[in-house]
Write an enzyme that holds these catalytic residues in place. Structure first.
Site: not given
Ligand code: NAD
Length: 476
Positions: A277, A243
Site C-alpha cells: 500500500c 486503509e
Molecule cells: P480488494 O478491495 O479487492 O479486497 C480486499 C478484501 O476485501 C478482500 O478480502 C476481498 O474479498 C474483500 N471484499 C471485496 N468486496 C467486498 C465487499 N463488498 N464487502 C466486504 N469485503 C469485500 O483489494 P485487494 O485486491 O485485496 O488489495 C489491493 C488494493 O488494496 C490496492 O489498491 C492496495 O493499494 C490496497 N491496499 C491498501 C493497504 C493499506 O494499508 N492502505 C494495504 C494493502 C492493500
C-alpha cells in the site's frame, strides 16, 4: 490434496464447497480453502458476540499475557507460516519477504499486547471529576487483502483483542490458507470464540460487514471496496478503520547524494514487487540529477535475483495474481504507446508464473495513466521536475494520500518539504518505514482512521465518560 478449515468457536469448520488456492510462482495447486455460506457467517458473528463479554471481563493483565502467548505461537510456527506466505502470496522467504513478514507479525503482536490505555481525568475541580474510560466496541469484522496477508491480519486482530473486542476475520480469496492456518494456531492459546475466521470472496466479506451484530470494521484493500463498506456501515452505524490504496510520491531534492540512499529507495518502491500500500509509486527527480539517479536505481535493480521464493538467494517473487499482472501489463503498454521510454524491464517474462521484471520508466509525466493510477506492481515512473514547487504540486495532484517520501542531504529542508505533501505519513530518506508504535493511516481517498501504537489501540475502543459530582463538604 488438503482441504483446509476455518475456525469458529475454537473448532475447525469445513464447508460443502471449497475453492482452489494456487502458487503464483509455479501455478501449482496448494490446496482447497472452504467457501463459507451465510449460515456460517452468522455462526461466526454469533460466537464472537457471545464470547465478547467474558473476554472483555478478563483483567488487562490476563489479556496481555494471553496475547504474549499468541506471539510465542507465531514465533514457534514462523517457518511453517512463512512457507505458506511464500507459496500462496509469492514473496520470497529471503530479503524483505515472508520471514520478514512473520517477524513483523510477532512484533505487531507484542507491542499492542504491552500497551495500556489508562483512565484519563479530562476535567476536575472542587465540584466534579470527569474520567474518560476506554471500552471495547464489541465484535470486530476484519477484512484483509492479499499483499501482506498475515501481517495485515495481525494489525487488525491484535489491537482489537487487546482492547477486549472479539474478531471475525475474512482473508483475501487470493491468500486464504496461510491466514486460516495462522488463526487455527492462535486459537491453541486464545479462549474459544474470541478469534474466528470465515473464507470466501467479496460476497462473504459483504455478508460480514453488513451483519447487524458487527460493531466495528477494520478494512484494508481497495478504495472501491472501501466505498461499499462505508455504505454497508450505514445500517448499523458500524465504526470503521479504512486503509485503502495509495499512489505515494517520492521526491528527491535537487543535488541529493543518492549513492548511499539508492538501496533504500529501491526497496521503498519494490518491496513485495511494489504490491504494498505504501510503496513509492511515482518518483520526482530534478532534471539535472535525472541521469545519476536513474543509473543508481538501475544498478541496484540489476543485483536482485527474481524467481520462486522458496529457492535460496531469490529476493524478488512473482506478481500475486492474474488480475494484478494484467493491470501492470496494461499500464506499461499504455505508457509505451504514449511515448514513455523503458529504462529497464517493460515486458512480462514468458513462462510459468506471474513474473514481471523490475521496470523503470522515463519520459513520462503526470497525466499518464501509469503516473495517475496506482500500479501496485514492480514498475516505477520517473518524472523530471525543474523546481520544487512543480514537484510538490505534482506529488499532491492525486486523490490518494497514504504515504510519501522526501530524499535529501539537508534533513531540515527535507522535513520542510515533507510538511507540504498531502499524505498520512511522509518519510524522510526512507519510504514505507512503518513501526508498531507509530500511527499509520491515510488521508483523502486512502481511507480514514489510524492503526498502530496508542492511537491505533484507541481506534478499537469507544470512549465512555464517567462524570462524578463531588460531595459538598459538610459545614464545620
Ligand atoms: P480488494 O478491495 O479487492 O479486497 C480486499 C478484501 O476485501 C478482500 O478480502 C476481498 O474479498 C474483500 N471484499 C471485496 N468486496 C467486498 C465487499 N463488498 N464487502 C466486504 N469485503 C469485500 O483489494 P485487494 O485486491 O485485496 O488489495 C489491493 C488494493 O488494496 C490496492 O489498491 C492496495 O493499494 C490496497 N491496499 C491498501 C493497504 C493499506 O494499508 N492502505 C494495504 C494493502 C492493500
Amino acid at each position: 490434496m488438503n482441504t483446509y478449515s476455518f475456525t469458529i468457536n475454537g473448532e475447525a469448520i469445513s464447508s460443502p464447497q471449497s475453492f482452489e488456492v494456487k502458487n503464483p510462482a509455479t501455478g501449482e495447486l496448494l490446496g482447497y480453502a472452504p467457501l463459507a455460506n451465510a449460515d456460517q457467517v452468522d455462526q461466526a458473528v454469533a460466537t464472537a458476540k457471545a464470547s465478547q463479554i467474558a473476554w472483555a471481563a478478563k483483567s488487562e493483565e490476563e489479556r496481555k499475557s494471553i496475547l504474549m502467548q499468541v506471539a510465542q505461537v507465531l514465533t514457534d510456527n514462523t517457518e511453517y507460516l512463512a512457507h505458506w506466505i511464500t507459496k500462496e502470496q509469492g514473496k520470497p522467504l529471503a530479503g524483505p519477504g515472508s520471514l520478514f513478514e512473520m517477524q513483523a507479525c510477532v512484533g505487531w503482536t507484542q507491542v499492542p499486547a504491552s500497551l495500556d490505555l489508562p483512565v484519563e481525568v479530562v476535567f476536575e475541580d472542587d465540584s466534579r471529576r470527569d474520567e474518560l474510560h476506554r471500552k471495547p466496541i464489541g465484535v470486530v469484522a476484519a477484512i484483509a487483502p492479499w499483499n501482506w496477508p498475515l501481517m495485515i491480519a495481525i494489525w487488525q486482530i491484535i489491537p482489537a483483542l487487546r482492547a477486549g473486542n472479539t474478531v471475525v476475520i475474512k482473508p483475501s480469496e487470493y491468500t486464504t490458507i496461510g491466514t486460516l492456518e495462522m488463526v487455527r494456531l492462535m486459537n491453541t492459546v486464545l479462549p474459544a470464540g474470541v478469534l474466528n475466521s470465515v473464507s470466501g470472496a467479496g460476497n462473504i466479506g459483504a455478508m460480514l460487514v453488513e451483519h447487524q451484530d458487527v460493531d466495528k470494521i477494520m478494512f484494508t484493500g481497495s478504495t472501491g471496496t472501501a466505498r461499499k463498506i462505508i455504505e454497508a456501515s450505514g445500517g448499523n452505524m458500524t465504526r470503521l478503520t479504512l486503509e485503502c490504496g495509495g499512489n505515494d510520491p517520492a521526491v528527491i531534492l535537487p543535488g541529493t547524494d543518492m549513492s548511499t540512499k539508492a538501496g533504500d529507495l529501491f526497496w521503498g518502491s519494490f518491496i513485495n514487487m511494489g504490491q504494498t500500500c505504501a510503496c513509492a509509486k511515482r518518483l520526482y527527480v530534478h532534471e539535472d540529477d535525472y541521469d545519476s539517479v536513474v543509473a543508481a536505481l538501475d544498478a541496484v535493480a540489476g543485483q536482485m535475483p527474481m524467481g520462486n521464493g522458496m529457492e535460496e538467494g531469490i529476493v524478488l517473487g512473482p506478481i500475486q495474481n492474474q488480475m494484478q499482472f494484467d493491470k501492470v501489463n496494461d499500464l506499461v503498454e499504455d505508457a509505451k504507446a504514449n511515448g514513455a521510454s523503458i529504462i529497464r524491464g517493460g515486458q512480462a517474462i514468458e513462462g510459468v508464473g506471474y513474473f514481471y521484471p523490475i521496470t523503470l520508466v522515463g519520459d513520462i509525466d503526470n497525466g499518464s495513466r501509469l503516473v495517475d493510477e496506482e500500479q501496485f506492481g514492480p514498475v516505477l515512473p520517473i518524472i523530471k521536475y525543474r523546481d520544487l514547487d512543480e514537484a510538490i504540486g505534482k506529488a499532491n495532484d492525486t486523490r490518494t494520500g497514504l504515504g510519501a517520501s522526501v530524499w535529501g542531504d539537508d534533513l531540515e529542508e527535507a522535513a520542510r518539504v515533507a510538511s507540504r505533501i498531502e499524505a498520512g505519513t511522509v518519510w524522510v530518506n526512507q519510504h514505507g518505514a512503518i513501526h508498531p508504535m507509530v500511527p499509520f493511516g491515510g488521508v483523502k481517498d486512502s481511507g480514514y482512521g489510524v492503526e498502530f501504537g496508542v492511537e491505533g489501540l484507541k481506534s478499537v475502543t469507544q470512549p465512555q465518560i464517567i462524570s462524578i459530582k463531588k460531595a459538598v463538604p459538610a459545614e464545620a
